[in-house]
Design a protein around this motif. Sequence first.
Motif, mmCIF file in Angstrom:
data_model
loop_
_atom_site.group_PDB
_atom_site.id
_atom_site.type_symbol
_atom_site.label_atom_id
_atom_site.label_comp_id
_atom_site.label_asym_id
_atom_site.label_seq_id
_atom_site.Cartn_x
_atom_site.Cartn_y
_atom_site.Cartn_z
ATOM 1 N N UNK A 335 0.740 -1.132 0.054
ATOM 2 C CA UNK A 335 -0.046 -0.009 -0.077
ATOM 3 C C UNK A 335 0.903 1.293 -0.009
ATOM 4 N N UNK A 336 1.865 1.405 0.809
ATOM 5 C CA UNK A 336 2.842 2.424 0.870
ATOM 6 C C UNK A 336 3.432 2.466 -0.374
ATOM 7 N N UNK A 337 3.997 1.563 -1.094
ATOM 8 C CA UNK A 337 4.541 1.908 -2.202
ATOM 9 C C UNK A 337 3.754 1.780 -3.531
ATOM 10 N N UNK A 338 2.528 1.716 -3.515
ATOM 11 C CA UNK A 338 1.619 1.378 -4.377
ATOM 12 C C UNK A 338 1.946 0.464 -5.382
ATOM 13 N N UNK A 339 2.171 -0.742 -4.664
ATOM 14 C CA UNK A 339 2.650 -1.849 -5.608
ATOM 15 C C UNK A 339 1.298 -2.931 -5.974
ATOM 16 N N UNK A 340 0.367 -1.918 -6.082
ATOM 17 C CA UNK A 340 -0.872 -2.751 -6.437
ATOM 18 C C UNK A 340 -1.376 -2.140 -7.738
ATOM 19 N N UNK A 341 -2.525 -2.861 -8.539
ATOM 20 C CA UNK A 341 -2.946 -2.226 -9.649
ATOM 21 C C UNK A 341 -4.536 -2.390 -9.551
ATOM 22 N N UNK A 342 -5.160 -1.747 -10.393
ATOM 23 C CA UNK A 342 -6.526 -2.012 -10.775
ATOM 24 C C UNK A 342 -6.971 -2.640 -12.040
ATOM 25 N N UNK A 343 -7.715 -3.551 -12.022
ATOM 26 C CA UNK A 343 -8.203 -4.409 -13.070
ATOM 27 C C UNK A 343 -9.497 -3.502 -13.356
ATOM 28 N N UNK A 364 -3.365 -7.832 -6.605
ATOM 29 C CA UNK A 364 -2.195 -7.617 -5.912
ATOM 30 C C UNK A 364 -1.140 -8.908 -6.284
ATOM 31 N N UNK A 365 -0.300 -8.521 -6.959
ATOM 32 C CA UNK A 365 0.723 -9.429 -7.488
ATOM 33 C C UNK A 365 2.026 -9.431 -6.512
ATOM 34 N N UNK A 373 -5.411 -13.300 -3.801
ATOM 35 C CA UNK A 373 -6.653 -13.059 -3.999
ATOM 36 C C UNK A 373 -7.245 -11.910 -3.218
ATOM 37 N N UNK A 374 -8.201 -11.344 -3.731
ATOM 38 C CA UNK A 374 -8.875 -10.011 -2.896
ATOM 39 C C UNK A 374 -9.576 -10.944 -1.813
ATOM 40 N N UNK A 376 -8.378 -12.851 0.168
ATOM 41 C CA UNK A 376 -7.502 -13.131 1.163
ATOM 42 C C UNK A 376 -6.954 -11.842 1.977
ATOM 43 N N UNK A 377 -6.631 -10.803 1.007
ATOM 44 C CA UNK A 377 -5.997 -9.654 1.489
ATOM 45 C C UNK A 377 -7.025 -8.623 2.054
ATOM 46 N N UNK A 378 -8.368 -8.513 1.430
ATOM 47 C CA UNK A 378 -9.254 -7.618 1.719
ATOM 48 C C UNK A 378 -9.698 -7.738 3.344
ATOM 49 N N UNK A 379 -10.134 -9.003 3.882
ATOM 50 C CA UNK A 379 -10.358 -9.469 4.889
ATOM 51 C C UNK A 379 -9.303 -8.788 5.933
ATOM 52 N N UNK A 380 -8.074 -9.257 5.603
ATOM 53 C CA UNK A 380 -6.944 -8.895 6.492
ATOM 54 C C UNK A 380 -6.814 -7.612 6.544
ATOM 55 N N UNK A 381 -6.950 -6.751 5.388
ATOM 56 C CA UNK A 381 -6.943 -5.445 5.624
ATOM 57 C C UNK A 381 -7.870 -4.777 6.629
ATOM 58 N N UNK A 382 -9.081 -5.314 6.441
ATOM 59 C CA UNK A 382 -10.066 -4.805 7.421
ATOM 60 C C UNK A 382 -9.822 -5.184 8.858
#
Length: 593
Positions: A335-343, A364-365, A373-374, A376-382
Motif C-alpha cells: 500500500x505504501x509503495x503503491x505496488x498494487x494495480x486496478x483491473x 495484488x501480485x 486473491x482479494x 485473502x487480503x481484503x479481510x486482512x486489511x479490514x
Amino acid sequence: MGRDTSKEAYGRGLNSIPLRFALLSFVVALACGGPLSFAVLTRMTDQEPALAAAAIALGTAAISAVMMLLAARKLTSTIAAIQRSTDAVAAGRFDEVVDVDCACEIGGLAESFRRMVKRVNASIVRMNVLAHTDLVTGLPNRAVVTHVLNLAAGRTQEPCEGALFFIDLDGFKAVNDTYGHRTGDELLRQVSRRIVVDGFGRQPEELASCTNALGELIEACPDDLVVARFAGDEFVALMPGIVALDVLRARADAILAALRRPFRIAGHDIVIGASIGIARAPDDAPALGDLISLADFAMYVAKARGKNTAVFFDQDLRDLVREQAELEADLRIAIETQAMELYYQPKVSTTNGEVVGVEALLRWTHPKRGAVAPSQFVPLAEKVGLMEDLGRFVVTAAIRQQVIWAAEGLDLPVAVNVSPRQLEDPAFVPELLELVMRSGVRPELIEVEVTETALISDYAETAAKVRLLRQAGIGVAIDDFGIGHSNLSHLSRLSATALKIDRSLIERVAEDEKAEAIIRAAVEMARALGLTSVAEGIETPQQAAFLASARCDVLQGFLYARPMAPADLLGWLAGRGASPVADLTDGLRQALS
C-alpha cells in the motif's frame, strides 16, 4: 519564615495539646495557690511562711498539671484516632474504621467522619463498578480482561494458567440494523446469560469479578470462571487452571447449542449463531497474557470454516499466524509503495449491448507469492485497520486512470467499491470531491458503490454523504442488494443512482424460483425508484436471458469479460465488434424484442 506544616510538626513539643494544657494548669495553679498558701500560713504560725507556701504552691500546681496532662491525653487520643483514620483515607485505605466511642463532642465528630467515609466508599464502589462493568450485560468489561491479561503477562514466578474462549456472534449486526439498538442490547443480555448459565452451568452472580470489596481490580490471577463482554458482539470467557481438552470442547459445544436456539425479543424470533476460538496456557502460550490474540485468530478461522463452530489454536494455526503476520507486513509495504494495480470489468447494457461503464477491482501480485486473491487480503486489511488506506489507493488510482482515458478521448464511467469503514470516515467525501476537482475528471464518470447494510447502519449520516456526492454529480450505487436487510423506506428517500443485485441471487437463476422472484421484484423496485438496475456475476447465457426478460438494465460478469488491465481493456473494446459475446447479446435482444 513560614509555619512548619509538615506532619511531624503537629503535636510535637509545645505544639502538643496535653503539654500546653499541663503548662497552663501549672501556671494558673501556681499563680493562684502561691498567695493563698502564704496568707493561710501567715495566720496559722508566727514563723516565716514563704518557704512552706512555695512548697505547697508548687506541689499543688504539679498535681494539677499532671491531672490536666492525663485528662488532655485521654481527650486527644480520640482526636489522634480520627487523625489516623483521616490519614488512611488520604492514603486510599477507605476500609479503616474510626474506633472512637464517646458521648462527648469528639464522639459526634467521629460519627460524622464515619458517615463521610461511608458515603465516600459508596461513591468509590459505584465509580469502580461503572468503570469495570459492561452497562448492557452487567458482565465485567474489556478493562477487566485487559487488566487480567496484562497482570498475567507480567508474572514470571507463578504464571497464570487457564483457557480463554473468544466468542463472536454471527449475524448480530444484521439484527441491530434491522430491529434497532434496543433489540440488539436485549439480545446481548440474553446471549450473555445463555453463555454463563447454559454454556458453563453457572449463575452470573457466582462468577469471579476480579475486583475487591471497593470494586478495585485485584492484583492476583483469577481463581474462578470469568466471563466478560469484550467489545460489540464479542465475549471472552476465562477458565483458570489446567482444564482438559474434552471439558473445553463440551463447554464450547454447550455455548454453540445455546446460542443456536431462537431468541424471543419484542415479538420477534431472532436466530443467530457464534464462532469460538480457544487458546490455552501454558500449552499454546507461556501465560494467559498471550492468549487473547491466539484465541481471536482461532475465532476468525472458525468464521472462515463456515461459522457456528469452535476452533482450538494449534500448531497448524501457529504456522498460519506467522504467515498472516508476514502477509500483513507485505500488504502494508504494497500500500505504501503503491505496488498494487486496478483491473477493470466491463458493464454491458441489456438494451443495445454497448459497454456503459467498468468496475475497478483491486489486484495484488506479490513478488514471491504471485497473485494474492482479494478474498485473502481484503479481510486482512479490514482486520488490521488498513481499509481506509486501501480504499484511498483505489479511488486515487481509478481517477488517475480516468485522466489518462480522457486524454485519449475515451469517456468510460468507472465504479469504485467503498468499504463501510471508509464511508464512516468523515474525511472520505471531502477528500473524494477535492480529488475529482483537482484531476479535472467529469464527476459523472465516477460512481461509488456501497453495500446496503453500510447505507442503513447510520442512515442520517450516510444519506447526508450520499446527498453531497450526488450534488457534485458523482453516482452512488447500492451494492450487494438482496443479501442484507434493507429498509425500503430509507432506500426510497436515498438519492442513489443504481441498484446492484448480488451475485448470490444470480447464480441461482434457473434453479430457484424464489431467487428469480426476488430478482424480478428488485428490478421493478429499482425502476419505480428511478434507479438503474445492475446484475453482477453473469456467467451463463441462461442467466443473461432471464435478466433481459426481467428488464434488468445492465449486466456484468465473466460471460462478457473478466477483469482486465487498462491496456487489455482497450484491446477488448477495440475488437468487441467481432466478439461472439456481442453477437450473443444482440441475439438475446432480438429474441426478446
